[in-house]
Write a protein that holds these residues in place. Structure first.
Motif, PDB file in Angstrom:
ATOM      1  N   ASP A 115       0.778  -1.392   0.200  1.00  0.00           N
ATOM      2  CA  ASP A 115       0.155   0.056   0.448  1.00  0.00           C
ATOM      3  C   ASP A 115       1.382   1.316   0.092  1.00  0.00           C
ATOM      4  O   ASP A 115       0.695   2.476  -0.940  1.00  0.00           O
ATOM      5  CB  ASP A 115      -1.152  -0.294   0.813  1.00  0.00           C
ATOM      6  CG  ASP A 115      -1.925  -0.632   0.861  1.00  0.00           C
ATOM      7  OD1 ASP A 115      -1.664  -1.396   0.073  1.00  0.00           O
ATOM      8  OD2 ASP A 115      -2.316  -1.235   2.067  1.00  0.00           O
ATOM      9  N   LEU A 116       2.094   1.130   0.787  1.00  0.00           N
ATOM     10  CA  LEU A 116       2.817   2.439   0.899  1.00  0.00           C
ATOM     11  C   LEU A 116       3.794   2.372  -0.638  1.00  0.00           C
ATOM     12  O   LEU A 116       3.379   3.613  -1.084  1.00  0.00           O
ATOM     13  CB  LEU A 116       4.021   2.032   2.120  1.00  0.00           C
ATOM     14  CG  LEU A 116       4.769   3.123   2.153  1.00  0.00           C
ATOM     15  CD1 LEU A 116       4.842   4.460   2.644  1.00  0.00           C
ATOM     16  CD2 LEU A 116       5.915   3.140   3.391  1.00  0.00           C
ATOM     17  N   GLU A 117       4.145   1.213  -1.284  1.00  0.00           N
ATOM     18  CA  GLU A 117       4.580   1.473  -2.449  1.00  0.00           C
ATOM     19  C   GLU A 117       3.560   2.259  -3.267  1.00  0.00           C
ATOM     20  O   GLU A 117       3.680   3.242  -4.049  1.00  0.00           O
ATOM     21  CB  GLU A 117       5.327   0.420  -3.344  1.00  0.00           C
ATOM     22  CG  GLU A 117       6.105  -0.212  -1.859  1.00  0.00           C
ATOM     23  CD  GLU A 117       6.855  -1.689  -2.777  1.00  0.00           C
ATOM     24  OE1 GLU A 117       8.373  -1.855  -2.227  1.00  0.00           O
ATOM     25  OE2 GLU A 117       5.876  -2.544  -2.875  1.00  0.00           O
ATOM     26  N   ARG A 118       2.716   1.939  -3.369  1.00  0.00           N
ATOM     27  CA  ARG A 118       1.237   2.034  -4.457  1.00  0.00           C
ATOM     28  C   ARG A 118       1.089   4.535  -4.279  1.00  0.00           C
ATOM     29  O   ARG A 118       1.265   4.226  -5.115  1.00  0.00           O
ATOM     30  CB  ARG A 118       0.175   2.366  -3.971  1.00  0.00           C
ATOM     31  CG  ARG A 118      -1.153   2.185  -4.697  1.00  0.00           C
ATOM     32  CD  ARG A 118      -2.687   1.454  -4.416  1.00  0.00           C
ATOM     33  NE  ARG A 118      -3.078   1.895  -2.623  1.00  0.00           N
ATOM     34  CZ  ARG A 118      -3.244   2.786  -2.478  1.00  0.00           C
ATOM     35  NH1 ARG A 118      -2.947   4.111  -2.913  1.00  0.00           N
ATOM     36  NH2 ARG A 118      -3.473   2.786  -1.011  1.00  0.00           N
ATOM     37  N   LYS A 119       0.800   4.891  -2.886  1.00  0.00           N
ATOM     38  CA  LYS A 119       1.444   5.617  -2.575  1.00  0.00           C
ATOM     39  C   LYS A 119       2.203   6.838  -3.028  1.00  0.00           C
ATOM     40  O   LYS A 119       2.058   8.092  -3.415  1.00  0.00           O
ATOM     41  CB  LYS A 119       0.132   5.915  -0.651  1.00  0.00           C
ATOM     42  CG  LYS A 119      -0.498   5.585  -0.049  1.00  0.00           C
ATOM     43  CD  LYS A 119      -0.920   5.861   1.313  1.00  0.00           C
ATOM     44  CE  LYS A 119      -1.848   5.381   1.587  1.00  0.00           C
ATOM     45  NZ  LYS A 119      -2.116   5.215   3.522  1.00  0.00           N
ATOM     46  N   ILE A 120       2.989   5.754  -3.056  1.00  0.00           N
ATOM     47  CA  ILE A 120       4.810   6.673  -3.552  1.00  0.00           C
ATOM     48  C   ILE A 120       4.531   7.677  -4.529  1.00  0.00           C
ATOM     49  O   ILE A 120       4.521   8.045  -5.027  1.00  0.00           O
ATOM     50  CB  ILE A 120       5.671   5.872  -2.870  1.00  0.00           C
ATOM     51  CG1 ILE A 120       6.057   6.041  -1.215  1.00  0.00           C
ATOM     52  CG2 ILE A 120       7.111   6.644  -3.672  1.00  0.00           C
ATOM     53  CD1 ILE A 120       7.311   5.101  -0.782  1.00  0.00           C
TER      54      ILE A 120
END
Length: 420
Positions: A115-120
């Motif tokens: 999820d964090l990689e998607r947000k970045i």
């Protein structure tokens, strides 16, 4: 004392007793002490102040009764102490534990990392991103994975040490151009015309001087010569530009850089972690080949959750980047009017140039006595003769905080003859 504890104590005492240093070690220790003495005599010995509180606009320092104003942190948005960010880390510790105890392709990857990689990627307007334990690791893992002996790499001479170390690992033909010198970069690109891949490598913001890379000109040259552009945006992500999207946004060229590396350990929560964001193909290849990713534990869940909360905050409001910009303008204007030379390009890194290493160290110590936490920088962190006190502004500083810092600089600068 239990029998088991006594047995363990006896075992470790016995092991300690068997340790003997080599015959060469005393000589090496004496040599090193000589080197340390020379550093002390030059006035460039670096001591570490011990902080007794969380990172914030005011901090506790061991040995001081009262808290001091903090003007030397990379906590540009003030979010390392934000209650929502802290709570996100606590919640993730309960739901996802302390860590995976291994690397992602062996033990699996947790949903919060994905999820964090998607947000970045969404934040930067890229296809995908990949997380690392630090941006030092991200810089150490990219060049070797993407460039071989048939490729060429052009690097600004003042790039961060992590870029320099990462570049050393790859087999590409290496060029180093003078700082922000586009004529020399053009000559190097011309010489490397026949190479398979050409990569231009630069910091977005150079952290010792607070100046910004000429990214528009770099991207124009890259288009002309068929090169790709890599930017380390650690000192820009989250706060530089109107919405904090970094150096690209600050310069009005959003989307032109091919690869962005940055950190979660500065504006984006202040804990640790780094990443690369780029095209899907490049990120996929890094997952297969990048050694720091393949051989380092995944980021701890609390760190991931805290950074994820920061991206949520920034993608819903741009008030914090605006506050950093306002504080930066106020500090730079007042210091310049007072007669100080402040280096940089309107960036919250504000190097107060002093030249003499001992003067920088002693002035920083006097600032602390007046309740202002700043640090003197000298060789080898910066070149000989270019010692400075690097002041860093944050969104959590008030106007009164900024004025108090400037007033202390003026008082000390006048007394020491820095200001006429």
């Amino acid at each position: 004392m239990s029998t088991r504890f006594r047995a363990a104590t006896t075992f470790f005492r016995a092991r300690k007793a068997t340790f003997r240093s080599s015959s060469a070690l005393p000589n090496v220790r004496a040599q090193i002490e000589g080197e340390l003495s020379a550093i002390r005599d030059a006035g460039t010995y670096k001591t570490e102040r011990v902080i007794t509180s969380r990172q914030a606009a005011t901090i506790g320092v061991r040995g001081r009764e009262n808290k001091v104003l903090n003007f030397c942190a990379n906590n540009y948005l003030g979010l390392s102490a934000h209650p929502d960010v802290i709570q996100a880390g606590k919640d993730a510790l309960d739901t996802h534990g302390a860590g995976l105890s291994s690397v992602r392709f062996i033990c699996g990857t947790q949903d919060i990392h994905v999820d964090l990689e998607r947000k970045i990627a969404e934040f930067h307007g890229r296809d995908d991103s990949i997380l690392y334990a630090s941006c030092f690791d991200a810089n150490g893992g990219i060049f070797e994975a993407l460039l071989g002996a048939e490729d060429a790499l052009m690097s600004d001479e003042l790039n961060h040490a992590s870029i320099i170390d990462g570049v050393r690992l790859c087999k590409a033909k290496k060029y180093r151009y003078k700082h922000r010198d586009m004529n020399e970069l053009r000559n190097m690109l011309e010489e490397a015309k026949g190479m398979r891949r050409k990569m231009i490598v630069t910091d977005g913001v150079f952290s010792m001087d607070g100046n910004v890379a000429p990214l528009k000109e770099i991207c124009d040259l890259a288009d002309e010569y068929g090169a790709i552009v890599f930017v380390d945006d650690c000192h820009a992500t989250g706060f530089l530009g109107k919405t904090g999207r970094g150096t690209e946004e600050f310069l009005g060229i959003s989307g032109r850089v091919d690869i962005i590396n940055s950190t979660l350990g500065k504006a984006m929560g202040g804990a640790s972690g780094g990443y690369t964001t780029s095209s899907k193909e490049i990120i996929d290849l890094l997952r297969q080949r990048s050694r720091p990713y393949l051989f380092s534990n995944s980021l701890p869940p609390p760190v991931v959750a805290q950074a994820s909360k920061v991206y949520d905050l920034l993608m819903t409001s741009s008030e914090l980047p605006k506050k950093v910009a306002a504080n930066t303008e106020r500090f730079r204007r007042r210091m310049t009017e007072a007669g100080f030379r402040v280096s940089g390009d309107n960036h919250p890194i504000c190097p107060v140039m002093l030249g003499d290493a001992r003067l920088a160290t002693e002035m920083a110590d006097e600032m602390l006595e007046r309740g202002i936490f700043v640090i003197g920088f000298s060789f080898p962190v910066v070149p000989h003769g270019k010692a400075r006190i690097r002041v860093q502004l944050s969104a959590v500083h008030s106007q009164e905080d900024v004025d108090r810092c400037v007033d202390a600089f003026i008082e000390i600068g006048q007394r020491r003859g820095v200001l006429k």
